[in-house]
Design an enzyme around this catalytic site. Structure first.
Site, PDB file in Angstrom:
ATOM      1  N   GLY A  10       0.832  -1.215   0.000  1.00  9.31           N
ATOM      2  CA  GLY A  10       0.000   0.000   0.000  1.00  9.31           C
ATOM      3  C   GLY A  10       0.861   1.256   0.000  1.00  9.31           C
ATOM      4  O   GLY A  10       0.486   2.280   0.575  1.00  9.31           O
ATOM      5  N   ARG A  13       0.415   5.662  -1.725  1.00  5.91           N
ATOM      6  CA  ARG A  13      -0.048   6.958  -1.198  1.00  5.91           C
ATOM      7  C   ARG A  13      -0.090   6.890   0.332  1.00  5.91           C
ATOM      8  O   ARG A  13       0.163   5.837   0.941  1.00  5.91           O
ATOM      9  CB  ARG A  13      -1.430   7.307  -1.751  1.00  5.91           C
ATOM     10  N   ASN A  87       1.640  -2.215   5.504  1.00  2.00           N
ATOM     11  CA  ASN A  87       0.865  -0.983   5.648  1.00  2.00           C
ATOM     12  C   ASN A  87      -0.502  -1.064   4.972  1.00  2.00           C
ATOM     13  O   ASN A  87      -1.447  -0.430   5.435  1.00  2.00           O
ATOM     14  CB  ASN A  87       1.671   0.178   5.045  1.00  2.00           C
ATOM     15  N   SER A 144      -3.251   0.280  14.303  1.00  2.00           N
ATOM     16  CA  SER A 144      -4.041   1.494  14.533  1.00  2.00           C
ATOM     17  C   SER A 144      -4.315   1.595  16.029  1.00  2.00           C
ATOM     18  O   SER A 144      -4.301   0.560  16.728  1.00  2.00           O
ATOM     19  CB  SER A 144      -5.385   1.385  13.795  1.00  2.00           C
ATOM     20  N   TYR A 157     -13.283  -3.139  11.504  1.00  2.00           N
ATOM     21  CA  TYR A 157     -11.925  -2.582  11.379  1.00  2.00           C
ATOM     22  C   TYR A 157     -11.152  -2.799  12.686  1.00  2.00           C
ATOM     23  O   TYR A 157     -10.006  -3.257  12.681  1.00  2.00           O
ATOM     24  CB  TYR A 157     -12.034  -1.093  11.046  1.00  2.00           C
ATOM     25  N   LYS A 161      -7.643  -5.075  13.320  1.00  2.00           N
ATOM     26  CA  LYS A 161      -6.386  -4.517  13.827  1.00  2.00           C
ATOM     27  C   LYS A 161      -6.002  -5.154  15.160  1.00  2.00           C
ATOM     28  O   LYS A 161      -4.812  -5.340  15.441  1.00  2.00           O
ATOM     29  CB  LYS A 161      -6.505  -2.991  13.959  1.00  2.00           C
ATOM     30  N   ILE A 190      -4.606  10.239  11.327  1.00  2.00           N
ATOM     31  CA  ILE A 190      -3.581  10.682  10.374  1.00  2.00           C
ATOM     32  C   ILE A 190      -4.279  11.228   9.126  1.00  2.00           C
ATOM     33  O   ILE A 190      -5.218  10.602   8.597  1.00  2.00           O
ATOM     34  CB  ILE A 190      -2.647   9.511   9.982  1.00  2.00           C
TER      35      ILE A 190
END
Ligand code: NAI
Length: 253
Positions: A10, A13, A87, A144, A157, A161, A190
């Protein structure tokens, strides 16, 4: 001296790109693995300007069958893999009441964030063990704050994680005697494409004091930590979790 190399999933970007740039600046050659067939416009230039070699591989980390080709691309390009930055990841497909969470959306988050990352780490760890070390070696996984802080509107999510966090601990134990540093990096809020759709909400929360550092995190904040961990200077800290969140996760009254 042989230059170390890094795979960044990833890396086209956001946080992944910042990690790639920071590692290139620190002397690593870089392979970016991402969904697109070709590197994003301007991406190779951002890496080679630091004197690094740049390679690109199309890879959907959820497709376990693609992992072997990714590892081979890195070995073909550089002869060895010294650092993996896990990532690539996706947010919840739908933010909403967890009582309405759909199995397909849960499966997607788990397939990419947890299952894909876990088995790619396995493939890269085997490749590392099959080649002599030319430098410090590390596997760095971006989880995260959601690995430990619940958000009921995106439980899928958080669960992906949290699972990844336990994988990192197990992997650290397996690779400690092999001198491969295994780290979990936990970003807070972020500023990237992932958070652009909810930036007004986070602006208000940050203004309201949610983040003690009183600002958004930038992708470069995470990239700097990843480059430091990959340097080998934190080798005896393997298995550690590093928060990059402006003290967001510090429990307080
Ligand atoms: P982003 O959405 O801006 O970038 C993600 C990159 O991963 C993109 O280049 C995308 O093409 C790639 N990607 C997505 N699925 C992939 C797959 N299946 N295979 C290969 N590549 C894939 O996201 P951002 O914000 O840069 O996040 C990067 C990581 O940091 C993610 O794991 C995310 O969960 C984590 N993170 C982000 C936070 C934030 O506030 N932005 C906070 C905490 C963690």
């Amino acid at each position: 001296m042989t230059r170390p190399s890094a795979i960044i999933t990833g890396g086209a970007r956001g946080i992944g790109l910042a990690c790639a740039e920071a590692l290139a600046e620190a002397g690593f050659d870089i392979l970016v693995a991402d969904l697109a067939e070709k590197p994003a416009d301007g991406l190779p230039e951002k890496i080679v300007k630091h004197g690094a070699e740049f390679a690109h591989a199309r890879c959907d980390i959820a497709d376990l069958a693609s992992h072997a080709a990714l590892v081979e691309a890195a070995i073909n390009a550089f002869g060895h893999v010294d650092c993996l930055v896990n990532n690539a990841g996706v947010g919840a497909v739908v933010r909403g009441d967890l009582l309405e969470l759909k199995p397909d959306n849960f499966d997607r988050a788990l397939a990419i964030n947890l299952r894909g990352t876990l088995f790619l780490s396995q493939a890269v760890a085997k490749a590392m063990l099959a080649t002599p070390a030319v430098s410090a070696r590390s596997i760095i996984t971006i989880t995260s704050v959601s690995a430990a802080m619940a958000s009921p509107e995106r439980a899928d999510y958080c669960i992906s994680k949290a699972g990844l966090s336990m994988w990192v601990k197990n992997l650290a134990l397996r690779l400690a005697a092999e001198d491969i540093g295994v780290f979990e990096v936990r970003p807070g809020i972020i500023r990237t494409d992932m958070t652009s759709g909810v930036s007004a909400k986070y602006d208000a929360l940050i203004d309201g004091g949610l983040v003690p550092a009183k600002r958004w995190g930038e992708a470069a904040d995470v990239g700097a930590v990843v480059a430091a961990l990959a340097s080998g200077k934190f080798g005896f800290s393997t298995g550690s979790v590093i928060d990059v969140d402006g003290a967001l996760s510090v429990p307080r009254l």
